[in-house]
Design a protein around this motif. Sequence first.
Motif, short mmCIF file in Angstrom:
data_model
loop_
_atom_site.label_atom_id
_atom_site.label_comp_id
_atom_site.label_asym_id
_atom_site.label_seq_id
_atom_site.Cartn_x
_atom_site.Cartn_y
_atom_site.Cartn_z
N GLU A 173 0.84 -1.20 0.00
CA GLU A 173 0.00 0.00 0.00
C GLU A 173 0.88 1.25 0.00
O GLU A 173 2.02 1.21 0.44
CB GLU A 173 -0.93 -0.01 1.22
N ARG A 174 0.30 2.38 -0.50
CA ARG A 174 1.08 3.62 -0.64
C ARG A 174 0.32 4.80 -0.09
O ARG A 174 -0.90 4.82 -0.08
CB ARG A 174 1.39 3.90 -2.12
N ASP A 217 -0.28 7.63 -1.37
CA ASP A 217 -1.15 8.32 -2.33
C ASP A 217 -2.33 7.48 -2.81
O ASP A 217 -3.06 7.88 -3.71
CB ASP A 217 -0.35 8.81 -3.54
N GLY A 218 -2.52 6.31 -2.21
CA GLY A 218 -3.68 5.49 -2.57
C GLY A 218 -3.50 4.69 -3.84
O GLY A 218 -4.42 4.00 -4.29
N LYS A 219 -2.30 4.73 -4.44
CA LYS A 219 -2.09 3.99 -5.68
C LYS A 219 -1.46 2.62 -5.44
O LYS A 219 -0.96 1.99 -6.35
CB LYS A 219 -1.19 4.80 -6.62
N GLY A 243 -5.66 -0.25 -2.23
CA GLY A 243 -5.64 1.18 -2.53
C GLY A 243 -5.88 2.05 -1.31
O GLY A 243 -6.53 3.09 -1.39
N ARG A 288 -5.17 4.80 1.62
CA ARG A 288 -4.64 6.14 1.36
C ARG A 288 -4.30 6.86 2.66
O ARG A 288 -4.94 6.64 3.68
CB ARG A 288 -5.70 6.93 0.59
N GLY A 289 -3.28 7.73 2.58
CA GLY A 289 -2.95 8.63 3.69
C GLY A 289 -2.60 7.89 4.97
O GLY A 289 -1.92 6.86 4.95
#
Length: 524
Positions: free
Chosen positions: A165-166, A168-170, A175, A177-178
């Motif tokens: 997971e990242r 930025d939600g990508k 997915g 996010r944050g």
Amino acid sequence: MTGISIRRADFMMLLAYASDLATGHSRDFALRSCVLAMRIADLAGLSEGERRNAYHQSMLRYVGCNADTDLLSGLFGDEIALRQDLVGLDMGNRAELGRVFVQAFKRLYYDLEPTAQQQAIEAGLAQAAAVVRPVLTAHCEVAQRIGERLGLSEEIRRNLGQIYERFDGKGLPRGLRGDVVLPAVRLITLAQDMIALSDAAGAEAMADVIAARADGPYEADLARLVSANAVGLMEGIGATVDRETILRLEPDPPVTLDEAASDEAFLAIADMIDMRMPFTRGHSRAVAELAEGAGRQSGLPETDVRALRWSALVHDIGELVVPVSTWMRNGPLSVRERDAAHLHAYYGERALASFGGEGEPMGALVLRHHERLDGSGYHRKVNGADLSPAARILAAAEMFETAREERPHRKALSVDAAAAHLRTAVREGCICPDAAEAVLTVAGQPSRRAPRPLAGLSPREIEVLRLIAAGLTAKETARRLDISPKTTDHHIQSIYGKIGVTTRAAAALYAVERGLVRAGETPT
Ligand SMILES: [Fe+2]
């Protein structure tokens, strides 16, 4: 009670080594990321809890990476080459990701005509998302399961559920996010990208890439902080990291495992190794059961039996260096592939080289698990003089169990056929007859002859024999084993009687012939 106490970090280092091999990362990639992450934690003033999470995440991030590797390899071919191409990549950049996938398909379909190759590439790309997403989900779940078997807290295991997971939600597969992406996940993704980018182009170029990506995969403030301090952070993080450094970095209190927990940890590593391909699942456990039983049957001392069992559980850890696409192929290996496959015994020994006190005897057994009495094995092609009773048992157990399992180029043999296969290897001079009979007895086969467990010596007598063969006097032997000199003399006379000698020199020769002692080595 045996008093076994092994640092849990030792098991994590083994798993880090295994996942570095399986993912094609550079040597000590995960350990280097651990050192770097702890430096970043100092710089960013992270709490002890956050440090603990990051410490574990750095070494265990990819421990689930063997799950469903056959699916990945079925689509892309050489999955280790694919993973190497993905190292340090911005996975949120679809164009870059697509380029790496096309590269993998070109490697796989190199021998097709241009039109057919283009069609195969397009078909592969169309399937990629449907294959990759569930595989990555499996990586997370398996990593968490292995973490549980190491006794990790729920908090540490939660991080292993988000490895891709990242910020930025990508990321994948969910997915997230944050701040939902946990701090240790964000830190280790950043630290491992820093190592990969720095390896590729140096610390300064790495700092530029990290700064440019600050609003993407990484938390922006953290990315800017490490980017501004990149050269200092990377200083001295060389090609390898020693065990003591990793042990020192473990947040307090250091965790140790007793014998039962250590056994469970070795079982978890065995399962991690074997899950890469459907036909190897459970292989190492089965070899360990046979080897342990045969070791006991042969009268080996309990310390040797334990080393034998644990070595059997990790004997194929070095196999992870060879891509699944090679093992799965129903056809002959190329010369280069065969060389690489033969070296898995070496990689196995190296994995154990820094595993504390238990590692050295285990590494010696793992190194020899494909060696044969007549020198026809691999990779060092040693002969019987170099093979201890335990090494002979491991080789016999591995040969028997492998014959019982299906492989891409052949069906599994029945128990009877596998036993016949092993006995043929004995007749040909490859496998030790005593070891084979002990393994077959454990496997429930009627023995063709009574096993000769080292002339009927008891485990205690074997310990005494090893010490006097190593040059200790009877008095020293008594002191070492914490028994009375009178009892020691009694054991010595019993040994002499059983093996038919009257002098210590002849007894020592017998011990050397049986591989119970080696030059320059005093048994502990
Ligand atoms: Fe092997």
